[in-house]
Design a protein around this motif. Structure first.
Motif, PDB file in Angstrom:
ATOM      1  N   LEU A   1      78.241  12.329  -2.221  1.00  0.00           N
ATOM      2  CA  LEU A   1      77.506  11.752  -2.991  1.00  0.00           C
ATOM      3  C   LEU A   1      77.700  10.468  -3.746  1.00  0.00           C
ATOM      4  CD1 LEU A   1      78.895  14.747  -5.903  1.00  0.00           C
ATOM      5  CD2 LEU A   1      76.821  14.094  -4.484  1.00  0.00           C
ATOM      6  N   GLU A   2      76.007   9.676  -3.576  1.00  0.00           N
ATOM      7  CA  GLU A   2      76.186   8.784  -3.979  1.00  0.00           C
ATOM      8  C   GLU A   2      77.162   8.268  -5.965  1.00  0.00           C
ATOM      9  OE1 GLU A   2      72.852   5.396  -3.790  1.00  0.00           O
ATOM     10  OE2 GLU A   2      73.761   5.098  -2.108  1.00  0.00           O
ATOM     11  N   CYS A   3      78.248   7.574  -6.257  1.00  0.00           N
ATOM     12  CA  CYS A   3      78.757   7.852  -7.616  1.00  0.00           C
ATOM     13  C   CYS A   3      78.432   5.898  -7.130  1.00  0.00           C
ATOM     14  CB  CYS A   3      79.525   8.728  -7.193  1.00  0.00           C
ATOM     15  SG  CYS A   3      79.545   9.982  -6.810  1.00  0.00           S
ATOM     16  N   ARG A   4      78.716   5.954  -8.825  1.00  0.00           N
ATOM     17  CA  ARG A   4      79.278   5.076  -9.264  1.00  0.00           C
ATOM     18  C   ARG A   4      80.411   4.817 -10.888  1.00  0.00           C
ATOM     19  NH1 ARG A   4      73.836   4.166  -7.946  1.00  0.00           N
ATOM     20  NH2 ARG A   4      73.124   2.480  -7.374  1.00  0.00           N
ATOM     21  N   ILE A   5      80.637   3.738 -11.407  1.00  0.00           N
ATOM     22  CA  ILE A   5      81.795   3.821 -12.168  1.00  0.00           C
ATOM     23  C   ILE A   5      81.421   4.447 -13.483  1.00  0.00           C
ATOM     24  CG2 ILE A   5      83.722   2.893 -13.288  1.00  0.00           C
ATOM     25  CD1 ILE A   5      84.301   1.904 -10.498  1.00  0.00           C
TER      26      ILE A   5
ATOM     27  N   GLY B   1      79.126  14.199 -12.400  1.00  0.00           N
ATOM     28  CA  GLY B   1      77.529  14.464 -11.928  1.00  0.00           C
ATOM     29  C   GLY B   1      78.308  13.667 -10.942  1.00  0.00           C
ATOM     30  N   GLU B   2      77.365  11.832 -10.673  1.00  0.00           N
ATOM     31  CA  GLU B   2      77.332  11.349 -10.406  1.00  0.00           C
ATOM     32  C   GLU B   2      78.293  10.137 -10.873  1.00  0.00           C
ATOM     33  OE1 GLU B   2      73.518  10.586  -9.007  1.00  0.00           O
ATOM     34  OE2 GLU B   2      73.134  12.375  -7.371  1.00  0.00           O
ATOM     35  N   MET B   3      79.144  10.385 -11.986  1.00  0.00           N
ATOM     36  CA  MET B   3      79.888   9.251 -12.168  1.00  0.00           C
ATOM     37  C   MET B   3      81.470   8.993 -11.884  1.00  0.00           C
ATOM     38  SD  MET B   3      77.009   7.117 -13.098  1.00  0.00           S
ATOM     39  CE  MET B   3      78.432   6.025 -14.315  1.00  0.00           C
ATOM     40  N   ILE B   4      81.775   8.207 -11.732  1.00  0.00           N
ATOM     41  CA  ILE B   4      83.055   8.152 -11.854  1.00  0.00           C
ATOM     42  C   ILE B   4      83.935   8.074 -12.751  1.00  0.00           C
ATOM     43  CG2 ILE B   4      85.181   7.460 -10.242  1.00  0.00           C
ATOM     44  CD1 ILE B   4      83.588   6.053  -7.981  1.00  0.00           C
ATOM     45  N   VAL B   5      84.882   8.571 -13.812  1.00  0.00           N
ATOM     46  CA  VAL B   5      85.690   8.940 -14.512  1.00  0.00           C
ATOM     47  C   VAL B   5      86.605   8.362 -15.044  1.00  0.00           C
ATOM     48  CG1 VAL B   5      83.124  10.131 -15.954  1.00  0.00           C
ATOM     49  CG2 VAL B   5      85.280  11.053 -14.626  1.00  0.00           C
TER      50      VAL B   5
END
Length: 301
Positions: A24-28, A53-57
């Motif tokens: 997955l391509e993810c963001r913080i 989802g696609e968020m780094i938590v």
């Protein structure tokens, strides 16, 4: 629903994360990732993270990390996380052998308590620098393993495959030593871009611009960008002597104790060891340069 993933690569705030069903391509999520404060880059290949989802938590606990000091940001720059060994790559020629760079990378591996293996590539090339063989033997003498290979001819690659099998290894070295060529030799289908040597300066051109992790026959290899200047991270000048293997037994034994600068003082056990050939002169020179650098004198190789 949350899930765990492993960072494969990343730049700025965009990360490729390996999850159970692919990548997955993810963001913080948010401006600051919890447990990743104080680093030049919050995440590195090998880090395990929690996704929504696609968020780094969240960053999950690290068993270790391999780093260097980033002088621009005046803080730790992560190169890889949760690794089993450091592969410190060098060459006897093209680009020239740089033992003081090895000294720094090996020091950092010891600081992080990560086993290190010196991988000397391009042994198919002829060279007449006797210092190469002498210094490689000195590294063996003080306890580091050395593997001589040729990514071009395949010599030594079977042994290297055995050494990395089932492990996560971080591959580091100066530009031009053949890191990308080695990965292509181990896994040709990857077809990673390789560079050439700058003839004017006899050093490599950068081809890998960010660290990334690849799987090679069940092993994981983290390739890092070529580094010309490696500043040790995580110790101060007073701790250097206990982190360099052959120097450590002499810590505190000089006439001036731990306040000895190991340069001019009478009764300095380090200088006596150098004079007796117990400590190699080049390693001593590396020790002094690194000590100056850690003291803020900006005297790096």
């Amino acid at each position: 629903m949350s899930q765990s993933g492993i960072i494969i690569s990343g730049s700025r705030n965009v990360f490729t994360v390996l999850v159970e069903k692919g990548t997955l391509e993810c963001r913080i999520k948010g401006k600051i990732l919890k447990n990743a404060e104080g680093f030049y880059n919050p995440l590195a290949p090998g880090d395990r993270v929690t996704l929504e989802g696609e968020m780094i938590v969240a960053l999950e606990g690290r068993k270790n990390y391999f780093s260097r000091f980033n002088q621009k940001g005046s803080c730790t720059q992560l190169l890889a996380a949760n690794v089993d060994q450091v592969l410190c790559m060098t060459t006897p020629v093209s680009p020239p052998f740089r033992p003081r760079f090895l000294d720094r990378v090996l020091l950092q591996a010891d600081i992080a308590e990560i086993p290190a293996l010196i991988v000397c590539n391009k042994i198919d090339l002829e060279y007449d620098d006797l210092d190469v063989d002498e210094r490689l033997e000195e590294f063996r003498h003080i306890g580091y393993e050395v593997l001589e290979i040729s990514a071009k001819t395949g010599e030594g690659l079977d042994e290297l495959r055995r050494r990395i099998g089932g492990k996560r290894s971080v591959l580091t070295g100066q530009s031009g030593v053949g890191k990308s060529s080695l990965i292509n030799a181990l896994m040709p289908k990857l077809n990673i871009k390789t560079g050439t040597i700058n003839e004017k300066y006899d050093r490599g051109n950068h081809t890998t611009t960010l660290a990334f992790m690849v799987e090679i026959d069940g092993a994981w290899l983290i390739d890092t960008p070529g580094i010309r200047r490696f500043v040790p991270d995580g110790i101060g000048p007073g701790e250097l002597i206990v982190n360099m293997r052959e120097f450590a037994p002499l810590a505190g034994k000089c006439s001036y104790g731990l306040s000895c600068s190991h340069r001019t003082e009478p009764g300095c056990k380090v200088m006596e060891a150098v004079a007796a050939g117990v400590i190699h002169e080049d390693r001593y020179e590396s020790f002094l340069r690194i000590h100056d650098e850690l003291s803020g004198k900006n005297n790096a190789d």
